[in-house]
Every structure is written in C-alpha cells, then in structure tokens.
Design a protein around this motif. Structure first.
Motif, short mmCIF file in Angstrom:
data_model
loop_
_atom_site.label_atom_id
_atom_site.label_comp_id
_atom_site.label_asym_id
_atom_site.label_seq_id
_atom_site.Cartn_x
_atom_site.Cartn_y
_atom_site.Cartn_z
N UNK A 1 0.84 -1.21 0.00
CA UNK A 1 0.00 0.00 0.00
C UNK A 1 0.87 1.25 0.00
N UNK A 2 1.99 1.22 0.72
CA UNK A 2 2.89 2.36 0.74
C UNK A 2 3.50 2.60 -0.64
N UNK A 3 3.87 1.51 -1.33
CA UNK A 3 4.42 1.64 -2.68
C UNK A 3 3.39 2.22 -3.65
N UNK A 4 2.16 1.78 -3.52
CA UNK A 4 1.09 2.30 -4.40
C UNK A 4 0.86 3.79 -4.14
N UNK A 5 0.82 4.17 -2.87
CA UNK A 5 0.63 5.59 -2.52
C UNK A 5 1.78 6.44 -3.07
N UNK A 6 2.98 5.89 -3.00
CA UNK A 6 4.13 6.63 -3.53
C UNK A 6 4.06 6.72 -5.06
N UNK A 7 3.64 5.63 -5.70
CA UNK A 7 3.55 5.61 -7.16
C UNK A 7 2.54 6.64 -7.68
N UNK A 8 1.42 6.77 -7.00
CA UNK A 8 0.37 7.69 -7.44
C UNK A 8 0.48 9.07 -6.79
N UNK A 9 1.51 9.29 -6.00
CA UNK A 9 1.72 10.60 -5.38
C UNK A 9 0.80 10.89 -4.21
N UNK A 10 0.20 9.84 -3.64
CA UNK A 10 -0.73 10.02 -2.53
C UNK A 10 -0.02 10.18 -1.19
N UNK A 11 1.30 10.00 -1.19
CA UNK A 11 2.07 10.16 0.04
C UNK A 11 2.55 11.60 0.22
N UNK A 12 2.30 12.44 -0.76
CA UNK A 12 2.74 13.84 -0.69
C UNK A 12 1.78 14.66 0.16
N UNK A 13 2.23 15.82 0.65
CA UNK A 13 1.33 16.68 1.43
C UNK A 13 0.06 17.03 0.64
N UNK A 14 -1.02 17.25 1.36
CA UNK A 14 -2.32 17.48 0.73
C UNK A 14 -2.29 18.68 -0.23
#
Length: 265
Positions: free
Chosen positions: A46-59
């Motif tokens: 899930x962390x890799x997916x969030x990083x791939x789609x840019x969902x781990x960046x600040x809002x």
C-alpha cells in the motif's frame, strides 16, 4: 453577444475552480482510501502504491498538482482499471451515453412539445388529460409547453392576430409557439447534460458501458480519480448547456438579446 459570452466563460472558469476544489477535498475527507477494501493490502504494498500515485505527498501539493492536471484536461490514472486513465474511461463511455441520451432528448422534445401544444389548444378536453401517460421527460416537457402555450394564447398580441383573420395554424406556429418555447429551452439545458452523461440506473440495470456505469463502479471501487474526473466532466457539460440555453434565448426572443446587450454595454 460576444462580450456576453466572454463574460460567461470567465464565470464558468471560476465555477469550475470551485467545483474542482470542493470535489478534491471531499474525496480526501471521505473515509477509507482507493486501496482499502475487504482484503487489506500489506502495508509495504500500500505504501508503494501511494508513492507511485503521489498520494504520500502533502495534501496541498496533491491539490496543486491536480489543479494543473485538470487545467490540461488530464484527470490522471484510474486506481482500479489497470492501464487506463480517467480520460480513457470518459472517451469510451461518453459516446455510448451520448447516443442513448441524444435519442431520448429528441424523442422527449419532439413529442413533448407536440403533446403540450395539443393540450393547450384543447384545454380541459380529453386531449388535454392524455399526456399524463407519457414518460417523465416527455410528460414534463408537455406540461411545461402546455402551461406556457396557454399563457401565450391568452395574451393580447395573439388576440390581435386572431382579430386580423389569421388562421389557427398560423397563429399557433408563427406567433405563439416561439414565445412558448422559452421555458422548454430553460429546462432542456440541465436535462440535456443529465441525460447525455448517462442514466446511472439504466446503464447499471442493462449493463451498458456508458459514463454512468463507470461512475457507479468508481464509487463502489473507491476509484477517486474517476469520481472526480466524471464530476468535473459533468460540470463542464452542464455549464456549456446552460451557456447554449442563454444563446438560444437571444435567438428565440430578440428582446432578451437586446436587454443583455444593453447591460453589457
């Protein structure tokens, strides 16, 4: 007229900015996430997916990035449809919805106006009561045309036309119908946008791969980019339909065109 249309485009851009902003933050506030479901993914995946789609960046960074993408008419990748973007889904689904919707609009408009005029001409007779059996858009247009037509037929200039010896068809078509269509044109704007983007219920029941079906599936799958992309697309279509209605107003009734021209001066 061109100056008026230019102002309306500016208002449309402002409205779209508000819609995009509201949709983005509402999706962010929704519980869960695009990768959460009955089967929870391992944390590292899930962390890799969030990083791939840019969902781990600040809002705020995600928000600015999304605004830039929308400005370029790029709604991003779908989280659930592998290898497809939101634009791909819109491009494949909208023609299906457009074909079905255009047929529905033409039928509703043609028969709705016809039945409405007949109901007004035969007010409180059996012809008047028979529209009650029509389908919803057709029935609504018929009732709208009927009410507007009755009001126009009772106006002074129609009485004058009749007093001059003009035939009933001439009075109805050349003088009354044009003004009676204004409320119908108003209704047609949002109705056209709603129908053309696809009936969610019809497409879901019959398994039609239109835009409405994609939207329903995106909600079920928590495919947030599809939800936001279809919402923005629908908003653009609705605003364009409203603009077209305003332009048609000026073409149908020159008095409205003159009044808007004076206000814009």
């Amino acid at each position: 007229m061109l100056k008026y249309i230019g102002k309306r485009f500016i208002y449309m851009i402002i409205t779209l900015f508000v819609i995009v902003t509201a949709t983005f933050f509402l999706m962010q506030a929704a519980p869960g996430g695009p990768f959460s479901g009955e089967r929870k993914l391992p944390p590292e995946i899930e962390a890799n997916l969030n990083e791939h789609y840019g969902l781990d960046k600040p809002l705020f960074v995600q928000y600015v990035s999304y605004l830039k993408s929308v400005a370029m008419w790029d709604f991003g990748p779908s989280f659930k449809y592998k290898g497809q973007s939101v634009n791909d889904l819109i491009n494949s689904g909208f023609p299906v919805s457009f074909t079905l919707g255009a047929e529905a609009i033409l039928l509703a408009l043609a028969f709705g106006v016809l039945f409405g005029v007949l109901a007004a001409l035969y007010h409180n007779k059996w012809q008047d009561y028979t529209i009650a059996l029509a389908s919803m858009p057709m029935a609504f247009i018929a009732r709208l045309s009927r009410s507007s037509m009755i009001e126009v037929l009772n106006s002074d200039y129609i009485r004058t036309a009749k007093a001059k010896g003009l035939s009933r068809p001439s009075v109805t078509v050349r003088h009354a119908l044009r003004n009676a269509l204004l409320p119908v044109v108003t209704y047609m704007g949002p109705m056209a946008a709603s129908i053309l983007t696809g009936s969610f219920i019809i497409e879901s029941i019959f398994g039609i791969p239109g835009l409405g079906a994609h939207f329903v599936n995106s909600i079920t799958n928590r495919d947030y980019t599809v939800i936001m992309g279809v919402t923005v697309f629908f908003s653009v279509l609705l605003l364009l339909c409203v603009l077209i209605v305003d332009v048609l107003y000026g073409l149908i009734d020159p008095r409205i065109k003159l009044s808007k021209a004076k206000k814009g001066a």
